[in-house]
Structures are given as C-alpha cells and as structure tokens.
Design a protein around this motif. Structure first.
Motif, PDB file in Angstrom:
ATOM      1  N   ASP A  54       6.923  -1.545 -27.825  1.00 38.40           N
ATOM      2  CA  ASP A  54       7.543  -0.504 -27.011  1.00 38.40           C
ATOM      3  C   ASP A  54       6.793   0.816 -27.122  1.00 38.40           C
ATOM      4  O   ASP A  54       6.661   1.380 -28.193  1.00 38.40           O
ATOM      5  N   ALA A  55       6.296   1.303 -25.970  1.00 35.14           N
ATOM      6  CA  ALA A  55       5.646   2.617 -25.939  1.00 35.14           C
ATOM      7  C   ALA A  55       6.430   3.591 -25.058  1.00 35.14           C
ATOM      8  O   ALA A  55       5.919   4.656 -24.705  1.00 35.14           O
ATOM      9  N   GLY A  56       7.665   3.226 -24.721  1.00 31.47           N
ATOM     10  CA  GLY A  56       8.535   4.161 -24.025  1.00 31.47           C
ATOM     11  C   GLY A  56       8.611   3.978 -22.528  1.00 31.47           C
ATOM     12  O   GLY A  56       7.958   3.117 -21.935  1.00 31.47           O
ATOM     13  N   HIS A  57       9.453   4.819 -21.923  1.00 35.89           N
ATOM     14  CA  HIS A  57       9.670   4.807 -20.469  1.00 35.89           C
ATOM     15  C   HIS A  57       9.735   6.259 -20.011  1.00 35.89           C
ATOM     16  O   HIS A  57      10.610   7.017 -20.435  1.00 35.89           O
ATOM     17  N   VAL A  58       8.793   6.640 -19.170  1.00 36.23           N
ATOM     18  CA  VAL A  58       8.750   7.992 -18.626  1.00 36.23           C
ATOM     19  C   VAL A  58       9.268   7.931 -17.188  1.00 36.23           C
ATOM     20  O   VAL A  58       8.712   7.206 -16.356  1.00 36.23           O
ATOM     21  N   SER A  59      10.327   8.665 -16.906  1.00 36.33           N
ATOM     22  CA  SER A  59      10.924   8.611 -15.568  1.00 36.33           C
ATOM     23  C   SER A  59      10.926   9.995 -14.927  1.00 36.33           C
ATOM     24  O   SER A  59      11.121  11.007 -15.606  1.00 36.33           O
ATOM     25  N   PHE A  60      10.711  10.012 -13.624  1.00 38.00           N
ATOM     26  CA  PHE A  60      10.684  11.251 -12.861  1.00 38.00           C
ATOM     27  C   PHE A  60      11.698  11.176 -11.730  1.00 38.00           C
ATOM     28  O   PHE A  60      11.707  10.201 -10.969  1.00 38.00           O
ATOM     29  N   ASP A  61      12.547  12.186 -11.636  1.00 41.06           N
ATOM     30  CA  ASP A  61      13.561  12.200 -10.598  1.00 41.06           C
ATOM     31  C   ASP A  61      13.205  13.209  -9.504  1.00 41.06           C
ATOM     32  O   ASP A  61      12.276  14.006  -9.657  1.00 41.06           O
ATOM     33  N   GLU A  62      13.927  13.124  -8.401  1.00 36.58           N
ATOM     34  CA  GLU A  62      13.724  13.999  -7.247  1.00 36.58           C
ATOM     35  C   GLU A  62      12.259  14.040  -6.803  1.00 36.58           C
ATOM     36  O   GLU A  62      11.678  15.100  -6.573  1.00 36.58           O
ATOM     37  N   ILE A  63      11.690  12.842  -6.681  1.00 39.33           N
ATOM     38  CA  ILE A  63      10.322  12.704  -6.199  1.00 39.33           C
ATOM     39  C   ILE A  63      10.369  12.350  -4.714  1.00 39.33           C
ATOM     40  O   ILE A  63      10.835  11.270  -4.334  1.00 39.33           O
ATOM     41  N   PHE A  64       9.924  13.254  -3.879  1.00 34.90           N
ATOM     42  CA  PHE A  64       9.877  12.999  -2.434  1.00 34.90           C
ATOM     43  C   PHE A  64       8.736  13.803  -1.828  1.00 34.90           C
ATOM     44  O   PHE A  64       8.102  14.631  -2.507  1.00 34.90           O
ATOM     45  N   SER A  65       8.455  13.560  -0.560  1.00 35.05           N
ATOM     46  CA  SER A  65       7.236  14.079   0.049  1.00 35.05           C
ATOM     47  C   SER A  65       7.159  15.598   0.071  1.00 35.05           C
ATOM     48  O   SER A  65       6.066  16.166  -0.028  1.00 35.05           O
ATOM     49  N   ASN A  66       8.290  16.288   0.214  1.00 35.43           N
ATOM     50  CA  ASN A  66       8.255  17.751   0.277  1.00 35.43           C
ATOM     51  C   ASN A  66       8.744  18.422  -1.003  1.00 35.43           C
ATOM     52  O   ASN A  66       9.237  19.539  -0.980  1.00 35.43           O
ATOM     53  N   MET A  67       8.580  17.741  -2.145  1.00 37.51           N
ATOM     54  CA  MET A  67       8.937  18.374  -3.419  1.00 37.51           C
ATOM     55  C   MET A  67       7.974  19.529  -3.684  1.00 37.51           C
ATOM     56  O   MET A  67       6.870  19.586  -3.129  1.00 37.51           O
ATOM     57  N   SER A  68       8.375  20.422  -4.546  1.00 38.85           N
ATOM     58  CA  SER A  68       7.544  21.591  -4.825  1.00 38.85           C
ATOM     59  C   SER A  68       6.279  21.198  -5.589  1.00 38.85           C
ATOM     60  O   SER A  68       6.250  20.206  -6.328  1.00 38.85           O
ATOM     61  N   THR A  69       5.249  22.006  -5.399  1.00 39.07           N
ATOM     62  CA  THR A  69       3.994  21.780  -6.123  1.00 39.07           C
ATOM     63  C   THR A  69       4.217  21.868  -7.626  1.00 39.07           C
ATOM     64  O   THR A  69       3.637  21.093  -8.406  1.00 39.07           O
ATOM     65  N   ALA A  70       5.077  22.788  -8.043  1.00 41.50           N
ATOM     66  CA  ALA A  70       5.347  22.950  -9.475  1.00 41.50           C
ATOM     67  C   ALA A  70       5.998  21.703 -10.055  1.00 41.50           C
ATOM     68  O   ALA A  70       5.664  21.278 -11.173  1.00 41.50           O
ATOM     69  N   HIS A  71       6.929  21.102  -9.303  1.00 40.80           N
ATOM     70  CA  HIS A  71       7.596  19.879  -9.773  1.00 40.80           C
ATOM     71  C   HIS A  71       6.579  18.746  -9.918  1.00 40.80           C
ATOM     72  O   HIS A  71       6.585  18.012 -10.908  1.00 40.80           O
ATOM     73  N   ALA A  72       5.695  18.611  -8.933  1.00 43.08           N
ATOM     74  CA  ALA A  72       4.673  17.566  -8.988  1.00 43.08           C
ATOM     75  C   ALA A  72       3.727  17.786 -10.163  1.00 43.08           C
ATOM     76  O   ALA A  72       3.377  16.838 -10.884  1.00 43.08           O
ATOM     77  N   GLU A  73       3.337  19.021 -10.371  1.00 42.21           N
ATOM     78  CA  GLU A  73       2.399  19.314 -11.456  1.00 42.21           C
ATOM     79  C   GLU A  73       3.021  19.060 -12.828  1.00 42.21           C
ATOM     80  O   GLU A  73       2.339  18.603 -13.750  1.00 42.21           O
ATOM     81  N   ARG A  74       4.314  19.362 -12.961  1.00 40.95           N
ATOM     82  CA  ARG A  74       4.982  19.070 -14.240  1.00 40.95           C
ATOM     83  C   ARG A  74       4.982  17.571 -14.519  1.00 40.95           C
ATOM     84  O   ARG A  74       4.758  17.136 -15.661  1.00 40.95           O
ATOM     85  N   ALA A  75       5.232  16.774 -13.490  1.00 44.19           N
ATOM     86  CA  ALA A  75       5.238  15.320 -13.664  1.00 44.19           C
ATOM     87  C   ALA A  75       3.847  14.805 -14.026  1.00 44.19           C
ATOM     88  O   ALA A  75       3.687  13.960 -14.921  1.00 44.19           O
ATOM     89  N   LEU A  76       2.841  15.292 -13.344  1.00 39.21           N
ATOM     90  CA  LEU A  76       1.476  14.867 -13.631  1.00 39.21           C
ATOM     91  C   LEU A  76       1.067  15.257 -15.056  1.00 39.21           C
ATOM     92  O   LEU A  76       0.404  14.480 -15.757  1.00 39.21           O
ATOM     93  N   ALA A  77       1.482  16.428 -15.483  1.00 40.60           N
ATOM     94  CA  ALA A  77       1.180  16.863 -16.849  1.00 40.60           C
ATOM     95  C   ALA A  77       1.876  15.976 -17.867  1.00 40.60           C
ATOM     96  O   ALA A  77       1.302  15.658 -18.930  1.00 40.60           O
ATOM     97  N   GLU A  78       3.099  15.552 -17.556  1.00 40.76           N
ATOM     98  CA  GLU A  78       3.821  14.674 -18.483  1.00 40.76           C
ATOM     99  C   GLU A  78       3.152  13.310 -18.585  1.00 40.76           C
ATOM    100  O   GLU A  78       3.108  12.701 -19.659  1.00 40.76           O
TER     101      GLU A  78
END
Length: 219
Positions: free
Chosen positions: A167-191
């Motif tokens: 087990d190396a875990g499960h990383v989940s991202f919510d509220e992912i859609f085409s017009n999400m904010s750039t900041a939200h996308a960047e936080r997910a990519l950083a994670e």
C-alpha cells in the motif's frame, strides 16, 4: 561493474479524453520521477482501445489461453517497482476499462483460492500500489455518501491483499472540471509531484530497482 537499473514506475491511465486532467496528472507524475532519476511508463488503456471483457477462454480454470499481450504486460509489471492507477471516479467506482484490466491482466491465471491467500499474481507481489483519482463532486459530498471509504476498502485494499501488493496510498482530487481555477489545478499537480517524490523514496529505500520498459504499451 554494471550499474543497477533505475526504479520503474508503471502508470495505468484510464480516462478516454486526451484532454482530461487525469492525463495531465499522469504526465506530471512521470516527469517528476524521471527528474529524480527513475523511469516511467504510461499505459493509456483507452488510447490503445484495450478490451476489458474477460472471456470464458481466459479464465484461470481454462489453461493459459489468453491474449499474448497480457503475458507481455505481466512482464512489464514484474519489471516495475510501483504500479500507479490514475482514473476518474464514475458512479462510485473506477471506469469499466480499469476493472477489465484487473480482470484480464492482474487476474490472469488467478483462481479465487490463490487470491484469498494473497499470492494470486507473482509478478505483482511486493510492488507498491498508488491510486490517484479525480471527481467532479466536492469531497464533503463524497464523504457523506461513504464513497471514498468504499472505494478504498472495496478496490484498493482488496486487490492489494489478493495480489500481494504494498500500500502506497490513495490521492484523490475533488471538484475537477474543465473550468476549474488555475490555482486549484496547480495545487493538484503539486500534490501529485509530492506523491511521486514519496514513491521514489520508497523504492530507493527498498532497493527494488528492476529493468523495465520506457514506452507505453499497445495492444
């Protein structure tokens, strides 16, 4: 003296849209591990039109009559130290194409007794499993309905125990859609970059480097 091979991360991607955020997460994960001196393969199930249907002739009690690509895929998995599943949550679970990958590839030759005993697929035994998922709905909504716990226990943990994965875990991202904010996308990519970094650390600590392939497979 021959140098040891760089640890290999095998990424199984299950999203039909080339423009999906899952694809962006896959690319970020691969770029991160390669920057850290590891290797990465992205297996895009939808792009290769992988057939998820397990046919009767492929079942464990009918001998070894399965698609030759599956045998090659098991060799690729055996050459990896980490298996990374990246997919969207659809109607409470993974897309059918990913479940078909579990059925046809990870479960090839496996009977229920060997799965119950935790040693169903020798090429997978001891590999780390990391799941990365996306959902358009908010995390609170998913938690209220028990979806995250159900997916974690009913999919991740279940296959980890049956196939002898770590087990190396499960990383989940919510509220992912085409017009999400750039900041939200960047936080997910950083994670995801952080998750890839942690996985590299796990593989380095265990010294599980094995030779692997460096390009996505095609059926």
């Amino acid at each position: 003296m021959q140098q040891p091979s760089a640890p290999q991360h095998y990424i199984v991607l299950a999203n039909p849209s080339p423009q999906s955020f899952c694809h962006a997460l896959s690319r970020r994960y691969a770029a991160t591990v390669e920057r850290l001196g590891h290797t990465a393969t992205i297996c895009d199930l939808c792009a290769m039109a992988f057939d998820p249907v397990l046919r009767d002739s492929e079942r464990f009690d009918h001998g070894d009559r399965h698609h030759p690509w599956i045998a090659a895929e098991l060799e690729r998995l055996a050459a990896s130290g980490a298996l990374v599943l990246i997919y969207p949550i659809w109607f409470g679970g993974p897309p059918a194409i990913l479940k078909g990958y579990v059925d046809r590839v990870m479960g090839a030759h496996c009977g229920f007794r060997s799965f119950r005993d935790g040693g169903a697929q020798p090429p997978l035994r001891g590999r780390f499993l990391l799941s990365i998922t996306t959902s358009g709905t908010p995390a609170g909504w998913l938690e209220e309905r028990g979806q995250r716990r159900a997916l974690r226990e009913g999919f991740d943990v279940y296959i980890e125990r049956g196939f002898g994965l770590r087990d190396a875990g499960h990383v989940s991202f919510d509220e992912i859609f085409s017009n999400m904010s750039t900041a939200h996308a960047e936080r997910a990519l950083a994670e995801v970059s952080s998750a890839a970094d942690r996985m590299c650390g796990l593989l380095n600590e265990r010294g599980t480097a094995e030779p692997g392939c460096s390009s996505a497979s095609r059926e």
